[in-house]
Design a protein around this motif. Structure first.
Motif, short mmCIF file in Angstrom:
data_model
loop_
_atom_site.label_atom_id
_atom_site.label_comp_id
_atom_site.label_asym_id
_atom_site.label_seq_id
_atom_site.Cartn_x
_atom_site.Cartn_y
_atom_site.Cartn_z
N GLU A 100 -18.14 -11.68 -6.40
CA GLU A 100 -17.83 -10.82 -5.26
C GLU A 100 -19.05 -10.65 -4.36
O GLU A 100 -18.91 -10.44 -3.15
N ALA A 101 -20.24 -10.76 -4.95
CA ALA A 101 -21.47 -10.62 -4.15
C ALA A 101 -21.54 -11.69 -3.08
O ALA A 101 -22.03 -11.44 -1.97
N SER A 102 -21.05 -12.89 -3.37
CA SER A 102 -21.08 -13.98 -2.40
C SER A 102 -20.10 -13.77 -1.25
O SER A 102 -20.14 -14.48 -0.25
N HIS A 103 -19.23 -12.80 -1.40
CA HIS A 103 -18.21 -12.55 -0.38
C HIS A 103 -18.31 -11.13 0.17
O HIS A 103 -17.30 -10.51 0.47
N GLY A 104 -19.54 -10.66 0.30
CA GLY A 104 -19.76 -9.39 0.98
C GLY A 104 -20.41 -8.30 0.16
O GLY A 104 -21.06 -7.40 0.72
N ASP A 105 -20.25 -8.35 -1.18
CA ASP A 105 -20.80 -7.26 -1.99
C ASP A 105 -22.32 -7.27 -2.10
O ASP A 105 -22.92 -6.31 -2.60
N LEU A 106 -22.95 -8.36 -1.61
CA LEU A 106 -24.42 -8.35 -1.58
C LEU A 106 -24.94 -7.23 -0.68
O LEU A 106 -26.09 -6.80 -0.81
N GLY A 107 -24.07 -6.78 0.23
CA GLY A 107 -24.46 -5.68 1.11
C GLY A 107 -24.70 -4.39 0.36
O GLY A 107 -25.28 -3.45 0.91
N MET A 108 -24.26 -4.33 -0.89
CA MET A 108 -24.51 -3.14 -1.71
C MET A 108 -25.96 -3.06 -2.16
O MET A 108 -26.43 -1.99 -2.56
N ILE A 109 -26.64 -4.19 -2.16
CA ILE A 109 -28.02 -4.24 -2.66
C ILE A 109 -28.98 -3.94 -1.51
O ILE A 109 -28.95 -4.61 -0.47
N LYS A 110 -29.82 -2.97 -1.68
CA LYS A 110 -30.79 -2.57 -0.67
C LYS A 110 -32.20 -2.94 -1.12
O LYS A 110 -32.44 -3.20 -2.31
N ALA A 111 -33.13 -2.92 -0.17
CA ALA A 111 -34.51 -3.32 -0.46
C ALA A 111 -35.18 -2.40 -1.48
O ALA A 111 -36.16 -2.78 -2.11
N VAL A 112 -34.64 -1.18 -1.64
CA VAL A 112 -35.24 -0.22 -2.57
C VAL A 112 -34.68 -0.38 -3.99
O VAL A 112 -35.09 0.33 -4.90
N ASP A 113 -33.75 -1.33 -4.17
CA ASP A 113 -33.11 -1.53 -5.46
C ASP A 113 -33.84 -2.55 -6.31
O ASP A 113 -34.85 -3.15 -5.90
N LEU A 114 -33.32 -2.76 -7.52
CA LEU A 114 -33.81 -3.78 -8.44
C LEU A 114 -32.60 -4.45 -9.06
O LEU A 114 -31.62 -3.77 -9.40
N VAL A 115 -32.65 -5.78 -9.19
CA VAL A 115 -31.54 -6.50 -9.80
C VAL A 115 -31.86 -6.86 -11.24
O VAL A 115 -32.95 -7.37 -11.53
N LEU A 116 -30.93 -6.55 -12.14
CA LEU A 116 -31.04 -6.92 -13.54
C LEU A 116 -29.91 -7.91 -13.82
O LEU A 116 -28.73 -7.54 -13.86
N ALA A 117 -30.26 -9.19 -13.95
CA ALA A 117 -29.26 -10.24 -14.12
C ALA A 117 -29.15 -10.64 -15.59
O ALA A 117 -30.17 -10.85 -16.26
N VAL A 118 -27.92 -10.73 -16.08
CA VAL A 118 -27.66 -11.04 -17.48
C VAL A 118 -26.91 -12.37 -17.58
O VAL A 118 -25.82 -12.51 -17.01
N SER A 119 -27.50 -13.34 -18.26
CA SER A 119 -26.85 -14.63 -18.45
C SER A 119 -27.49 -15.35 -19.62
O SER A 119 -28.71 -15.52 -19.64
#
Length: 333
Positions: free
Chosen positions: A89-108
């Motif tokens: 969903e991030a590739s289709h607009g939900d990336l807008g939820m992530i702001k410069a003040v955030d941190l991404v924790l990716a699990v794979s």
């Protein structure tokens, strides 16, 4: 055409139990393996999350996504603002939820999931710190990450070594370890936890005060010491608490009369109609302040084997009353 059903093989009870025990052994070994490998990178991950002014955005696909949702929920409930964003969903607009003040924790586990790797360059261009929980130390995800937490396992519990089992257990354990380390670093206590869980049993116990559940004003059954026994019984019946306070002129309670006291008086054979409230009351009633926790009232009742307590202000003046039924209705007990 519908697909053929998967055949069910006849398996003995011993074989089923053996497979379950093997699963426990493999997954326990996976978690204990993490204990041996964490070090500076784990400390760095905790420090980065502590320094975030926004939220921890957790991402993952498939089974890792399910683990990611749980990690986000655990972080949020233990003092670290977090949310889950689905990579597809991030590739289709939900990336807008992530702001410069955030941190991404990716699990794979593999670190090579297309839906996740395709958005990594965008995440990096945002200048957002990226922490990876992955078993692929040389994977695309690991190469993009600022911090890599190794969640690799030797093998899955699945006998085909295909279904994510030990690997997702390891991911979950790593997420819990992060959450607990952050909780400790923030000094997050039981009252903080209760505020995050107001609808739960712990929340009710730690957030509900006597003032929230007590009877007050005209709902408080009370009489003067010289009130007749008949007047005392009418007051108890009218207020429906199973007890009444006996209060001096200044408003301070000097006694209490309960349903239990009534039964004991009847057993004596005394002519109750000739007695006053002062003569039948139980002196020195148990009292609490309105700002006490409701669970303290429950503990007081249990300790002294009583079903009612009176509530007084700083000057000892009666301002409320509380019964065990009131606590049960509020689900404190």
């Amino acid at each position: 055409m519908s697909s053929s059903p998967v055949p069910i093989l006849a398996t003995s009870a011993d074989a089923m139990l053996a497979r379950a025990r093997t699963t426990f052994d493999i997954e326990a070994a996976a978690v204990l393996g993490l204990k041996q490998r964490i070090g500076a990178s784990f400390v760095e991950a905790v420090q980065k999350i502590l320094g975030v002014r926004g939220r921890v955005v957790v991402m993952g696909m498939g089974k890792s996504g399910h683990v990611g949702r749980k990690i986000a929920a655990t972080l949020a409930s233990t003092g670290t603002p977090a949310m889950f964003v689905h990579p597809a969903e991030a590739s289709h607009g939900d990336l807008g939820m992530i702001k410069a003040v955030d941190l991404v924790l990716a699990v794979s586990n593999s670190g090579e999931v297309d839906e996740l790797t395709v958005i990594l360059p965008v995440v990096k261009r945002l200048g957002v710190p990226l922490i990876a929980i992955t078993g692929g130390a040389e994977s695309t995800l690991a190469r993009h990450a600022d911090v890599v937490l190794d969640s690799g396992v030797e093998k899955e519990a699945c006998p085909l070594n295909l279904a994510p089992t030990a690997s997702t257990t390891a991911q979950m354990a790593m997420g819990d370890a992060l959450a607990v380390a952050l909780l400790d670093a923030r000094g997050f206590g039981t009252e903080d936890f209760a505020r995050s869980h107001p609808g739960g049993a712990l929340g009710r116990k730690l957030l509900t005060h006597v003032s929230d559940v007590m009877r007050s004003g005209d709902a408080v059954p009370s009489v003067r010491p010289d009130a007749s026994f008949s007047a005392l019984m009418r007051e108890m019946s009218a207020k429906g608490m199973g007890a009444a306070a006996v209060v001096e002129r200044e408003g301070r309670p000097i006694g209490i009369f309960t349903d239990g006291d009534l039964r004991r008086q009847i057993e004596t054979g005394a002519d109750l109609r000739a007695l006053t409230a002062a003569e039948v009351m139980h002196p020195a009633p148990r009292t609490l302040r309105a700002d006490a926790l409701a669970v303290e009232a429950a503990e007081l009742m249990e300790q002294h084997r009583i079903t009612s307590v009176l509530v007084v202000d700083a000057n000892g003046v009666l301002i409320g009353a509380l019964s065990i039924n009131d606590l049960m209705r509020a689900k404190v007990i």
